[in-house]
Design a protein around this motif. Sequence first.
Motif, short mmCIF file in Angstrom:
data_model
loop_
_atom_site.label_atom_id
_atom_site.label_comp_id
_atom_site.label_asym_id
_atom_site.label_seq_id
_atom_site.Cartn_x
_atom_site.Cartn_y
_atom_site.Cartn_z
N ASN A 56 -11.59 1.61 -9.77
CA ASN A 56 -13.11 1.45 -10.08
C ASN A 56 -13.59 -0.06 -10.43
N GLN A 57 -14.66 -0.24 -10.74
CA GLN A 57 -15.30 -1.53 -10.80
C GLN A 57 -14.57 -2.23 -12.05
N ASP A 58 -14.24 -1.42 -13.11
CA ASP A 58 -13.53 -2.03 -14.18
C ASP A 58 -11.86 -2.07 -14.10
N TYR A 59 -11.60 -1.81 -12.91
CA TYR A 59 -9.98 -1.92 -12.67
C TYR A 59 -9.43 -0.74 -12.99
N SER A 60 -9.89 0.19 -13.39
CA SER A 60 -9.45 1.63 -13.74
C SER A 60 -9.04 2.44 -12.43
N PRO A 61 -7.91 3.06 -12.39
CA PRO A 61 -7.41 3.83 -11.25
C PRO A 61 -8.60 4.88 -10.90
N PHE A 62 -8.82 4.81 -9.53
CA PHE A 62 -10.04 5.86 -9.12
C PHE A 62 -9.42 6.78 -8.15
N THR A 63 -8.61 6.62 -7.08
CA THR A 63 -8.23 7.55 -6.20
C THR A 63 -7.50 6.81 -5.25
N LEU A 64 -7.07 7.59 -4.20
CA LEU A 64 -6.01 6.85 -3.36
C LEU A 64 -6.82 7.01 -1.75
N CYS A 65 -6.42 6.34 -0.81
CA CYS A 65 -7.00 6.40 0.46
C CYS A 65 -6.19 5.77 1.38
N THR A 66 -6.25 6.18 2.73
CA THR A 66 -5.56 5.40 3.80
C THR A 66 -5.52 3.79 3.93
N ILE A 67 -4.60 3.38 4.68
CA ILE A 67 -4.79 1.88 4.83
C ILE A 67 -5.72 1.67 5.76
N GLN A 68 -6.04 2.29 6.76
CA GLN A 68 -7.11 2.22 7.87
C GLN A 68 -8.59 2.49 7.13
N ARG A 69 -8.70 3.26 6.27
CA ARG A 69 -10.01 3.42 5.60
C ARG A 69 -10.20 2.27 4.74
N ALA A 70 -9.23 1.99 3.75
CA ALA A 70 -9.28 0.55 2.87
C ALA A 70 -9.67 -0.75 3.99
N PHE A 71 -9.20 -0.85 4.80
CA PHE A 71 -9.25 -1.94 5.87
C PHE A 71 -10.69 -2.15 6.06
N ILE A 72 -11.19 -0.80 6.65
CA ILE A 72 -12.63 -0.93 7.09
C ILE A 72 -13.59 -1.26 5.89
N VAL A 108 -4.85 -6.81 -4.05
CA VAL A 108 -3.34 -6.98 -3.70
C VAL A 108 -3.27 -6.27 -2.14
N ASP A 109 -2.41 -7.10 -1.43
CA ASP A 109 -2.00 -6.42 -0.27
C ASP A 109 -0.53 -6.33 -0.10
N TYR A 110 -0.07 -5.57 0.99
CA TYR A 110 1.46 -5.42 1.15
C TYR A 110 2.03 -6.71 1.60
N GLU A 111 2.90 -7.18 1.21
CA GLU A 111 3.53 -8.47 1.69
C GLU A 111 4.31 -8.07 2.78
N ASP A 112 4.89 -6.62 3.15
CA ASP A 112 5.56 -6.23 4.07
C ASP A 112 4.80 -5.60 5.28
N MET A 113 3.52 -5.82 5.33
CA MET A 113 3.20 -5.02 6.56
C MET A 113 1.64 -5.73 6.81
N ARG A 114 1.44 -5.79 8.11
CA ARG A 114 0.34 -6.49 8.67
C ARG A 114 -0.47 -5.35 9.75
N LEU A 115 -1.81 -5.63 9.60
CA LEU A 115 -2.46 -4.69 10.93
C LEU A 115 -2.62 -5.62 11.77
N HIS A 116 -2.66 -5.18 13.02
CA HIS A 116 -2.96 -6.13 14.17
C HIS A 116 -3.97 -5.63 14.99
N THR A 117 -5.09 -6.37 15.40
CA THR A 117 -6.05 -6.28 16.37
C THR A 117 -5.58 -7.06 17.55
N VAL A 118 -6.63 -7.05 18.65
CA VAL A 118 -6.19 -7.72 19.64
C VAL A 118 -6.09 -9.31 19.65
#
Length: 173
Positions: free
Chosen positions: A9-25, A36-46
């Motif tokens: 949430n805006q106050d940094y309290s945990p709100f929910t979980l979502c997919t990586i794709q949804r979060a990226f959008i 924070v991002d995952y250090e071991d994972m990247r998303l690739h576009t063209v």
Amino acid sequence: MNKKVLVLNQDYSPFTLCTIQRAFILVFMKKVDLVVDYEDMRLHTVTTDYQAPAVIRLHRYISIPYRGVNLTRQNIFKRDGHLCQYCGTKKDLTIDHVIPKAKGGKTVWKNIVTACRRCNSLKGDYKPSERGLTLQRPPFKPSYISFIRDFSGMVCKEWEPFLGTADPSRIAM
């Protein structure tokens, strides 16, 4: 790519979980902040690649009424570590009402435990103490955040500072 993203949430309290794709959008459309991002994972576009989000924060506060954990068979098994709460076995598990329904026991978190068929049959319509059985730990109702943190098996190191699992002295914001 079955990792999830912790939404704060805006106050940094945990709100929910979502997919990586949804979060990226949401990050890409500037609807949320990437925390924070995952250090071991990247998303690739063209043409480009991006770090995969691990924790995002909403721009505006969303007030949520009490959020609890649904009382389901699988959630009871998770809370109890997939172990019989009487003998500790992992085999042939069922659900047991500590105070039997026949004696007024309710179907609530604090009255239901995981039990193997043998212990459940031995206990029958009696209280555990009446049959010489003792619970390894008393049943309890988990909170939403503690359930995600302690029983979901999905907590990533990137989430720890926001779920209260990390050493507070290590958190740098």
